[in-house]
Design an enzyme around this catalytic site. Structure first.
Site, PDB file in Angstrom:
ATOM      1  N   ASN A 169      61.255 -29.064   2.839  1.00  0.00           N
ATOM      2  CA  ASN A 169      61.994 -30.139   2.693  1.00  0.00           C
ATOM      3  C   ASN A 169      63.049 -30.490   3.478  1.00  0.00           C
ATOM      4  O   ASN A 169      63.024 -30.311   4.545  1.00  0.00           O
ATOM      5  CB  ASN A 169      62.217 -30.269   1.074  1.00  0.00           C
ATOM      6  N   GLY A 211      49.008 -12.261   2.813  1.00  0.00           N
ATOM      7  CA  GLY A 211      47.940 -11.291   3.160  1.00  0.00           C
ATOM      8  C   GLY A 211      47.723 -11.083   4.852  1.00  0.00           C
ATOM      9  O   GLY A 211      48.291 -12.096   5.347  1.00  0.00           O
TER      10      GLY A 211
END
Length: 626
Positions: free
Chosen positions: A492, A543
């Site tokens: 943002n 991951g």
């Protein structure tokens, strides 16, 4: 007369040219360059001449910003910002950056919610593209990309202006809606309706009132991606023009252009398993089970070790993915309908958007025992050779009607019971050294309790429980519960200057800093440079699957290699935790800040070795914690 006139004109031009070059010291510098290069006799004479004179050229300035809609790692729209500069009298594309989308990925959501989310995201990205190509393109023109503070100030003022405009529009809409309502005396029906509403309000159970209500969701200004994307792109351009890596540029900005003698590489929190709210099993509490390598390992060694564990984990889960399990085969041979034993946790043949394997478990201990088994099978010991962290994402599990968290399907716990459960879990599995979002941010008393109970044993980290970076800077006490550290996400209207300021404040308050990637990640690897330059303790990237996440691990490896080559790489001595129980109470606080009191990681007891053949029996045990 004409030849004389031409000759006089040429002589005048010659004198003007000589004066022009002399006033700019061109003859002197040319002589210096020629004398120096003659002794060196470089293979590329003109290349060295160009390099020599480039030192005297004007600093590049911004001439154009280009914003465009691109796709992130899961195919959703987001913003790319390109920076063009006038460099040696030519317009040149310097760099680009892609900022990640702010919104979370909705799983198992209704089609209406998904459509609304997609519309909101598209509107936000389209508005951000418009801001970059129009207003910001004009406002930042002719500024130096190395002047990050000035650029960020302009961006902040522009965002504030847009936010005020939105408030004014909302206020006008509310006034129009109020004026459009018919002004009349309330009818009997209306009065009876009010009584009915009051009656309905009385039916709210007492459990609802035992927990603090949810704080209002922080609104996101449509188009705010333009602020964060432009600020990061400017920082990247400044590093490119200065011919230094982005992480060095960030470190210089943080330390007021004083280059640090040594730098550390943040420890990775590598996600391996997903047993969260939308996983197929009963367990909902563990959105991410992550691996944290020991501090004494290099990142390269750590990644290799994590990959070994990941391969072993896939091997252990393979029977659940392919064909009948051993128990099912025995049942078919013996004809028994039910042996009373549970099979391995069912694994889904897909990777989550976080880059980890989605699997289902039925109690809290199953995934931890599975992780322990995978380590033991390859000769590693949890608590010594590898540590665990759990992203609890407790805010996703609260049932406001019951006033409790649904940690398993049909199993609910109050905030106080959650604290007791975590204490028991950490005592049983001391290899867990970090809990992320163990509670909602509204449960501040329970945050205090869990910090006092477990702060000396593990990190208690706020991710969703923390608020936006801009609010953290202006009002930390109100928006942040007591915790060991916070996960910062570059989304943002976040600016590079905001991150630098907040990390400085966090270090002053003994909070560790974790840079985290949002759900909608892109292939841009600038987040890694930010983490290294800011001196983050951990980095949370997901991951070791999915290209947009592996790209960042590769960048982290490259930075470590570069620091080691330059002999500026420093390793942390140990994990250090804060003993909140020994902190003075507010009424006991003095004018001077208390000295930091930190404990090193306590010695971990050896974990019992589990062999593959008895894994099913271990996992089948019902957890006393549930």
């Amino acid at each position: 007369m004409e030849p004389d006139s031409e000759r006089r004109q040429l002589q005048r031009l010659g004198r003007e040219a000589a004066e022009y070059y002399r006033s700019r010291e061109v003859p002197q510098r040319l002589e210096e360059a020629l004398n120096t290069l003659f002794l060196l006799r470089p293979a590329d004479l003109y290349g060295d001449l160009a390099n020599y004179f480039s030192k005297f050229s004007k600093a590049p300035v911004i001439c154009k910003l280009v914003g465009r809609k691109v796709l992130d790692g899961v195919g959703r729209p987001t913003l790319e910002v390109e920076i063009y500069c006038i460099n040696k009298n030519y317009e040149k594309r310097i760099c680009s950056t892609v900022i990640s989308s702010h919104s979370q990925i909705l799983e198992n959501a209704l089609s209406e919610a998904t459509e609304d989310d997609e519309k909101e995201r598209n509107d936000s990205v389209n508005t951000a593209v418009e801001w970059v190509n129009d207003s910001l393109n004009t406002m930042l023109r002719d500024l130096k990309p190395t002047d990050q503070c000035k650029v960020d100030k302009i961006l902040g003022e522009y965002f504030t202006k847009k936010a005020e405009e939105k408030k004014e529009i909302q206020k006008e809409d509310e006034e129009e809606a109020t004026l459009s309502l018919p002004s009349c005396v309330p009818s009997a029906t209306a009065l009876s309706g009010g009584k009915k509403a009051a009656t309905i309000g009385k039916k709210v159970s007492g459990a609802e009132r035992t927990i603090p209500p949810a704080e209002p969701v922080e609104s996101v200004l449509c188009g705010s991606l333009a602020i964060g994307g432009t600020s990061l792109a400017i920082a990247k351009a400044g590093a490119t023009i200065s011919r230094i890596p982005l992480y060095v540029h960030i470190a210089l900005l943080k330390h007021d252009q004083d280059s640090p003698k040594e730098m550390t590489v943040p420890l990775p929190m590598v996600s391996l398993l997903n047993c969260g709210k939308f996983s197929p099993g009963k367990l909902k509490l563990m959105k991410e089970i992550m691996l944290i390598p020991p501090v004494q390992l290099s990142l390269k060694q750590s990644i290799e070790r994590v990959l070994d564990i990941q391969r072993e984990m896939m091997r252990l889960l393979e029977p659940a993915c392919k064909g009948p399990s051993p128990q099912l085969a025995d049942r078919k041979k013996g004809g028994a309908r039910n042996t009373g034993k549970k099979v391995l946790p069912p694994a889904i043949k897909r990777i989550s958007h976080l880059g980890c394997l989605i699997t289902g478990c039925d109690n809290l201990e199953q995934p931890l025992l599975l992780m322990q088994t995978a380590c033991n099978n390859i000769g590693l010991e949890l608590g010594t050779d590898m540590y665990l962290a759990i992203n609890c994402a407790a805010h996703e599990l609260i049932d406001y009607l019951k006033g409790k968290y649904e940690i398993l399907t049909g199993t609910f716990k109050s905030p106080d019971e959650m604290v007791d459960m975590y204490v028991e879990l950490i005592n049983k599995f001391p290899s867990i050294i970090a809990l992320v979002d163990p509670l909602r941010k509204e449960d501040r008393q329970q945050w205090n309790n869990i910090c006092c109970a477990l702060g000396s044993k593990c990190y208690l980290i706020a991710e969703d429980a923390a608020t936006s970076i801009s609010k953290l800077i202006t009002d930390q006490d109100t928006n942040l519960p007591k915790c060991s550290g916070i996960v910062l996400k570059y989304i943002n209207q976040t600016k590079v200057s905001d991150l630098i300021e907040l990390t400085g404040l966090s270090h002053g308050q003994r909070h560790i800093t974790i840079l985290g990637s949002p759900d909608g990640e892109s292939s841009d690897d600038s987040l890694v440079d930010l983490a290294v330059g800011l001196g983050a303790k951990f980095i949370k990237l997901g991951g070791l699957c999915r290209g947009e996440r592996v790209t960042k691990y590769n960048r982290l490896l490259a930075i470590e290699e570069e620091l080691a080559k330059n002999r500026t790489l420093r390793f942390e001595a140990s994990f250090e935790f804060i003993d909140f129980a020994e902190e003075p109470q507010p009424e006991q606080l003095s004018d001077e800040p208390p000295p930091p009191e930190q404990d090193s990681l306590p010695p971990q007891p050896s974990q019992p070795v589990l062999q593959v053949q008895n894994l099913t029996a271990q996992l089948a045990q019902d957890s006393p914690l549930t």
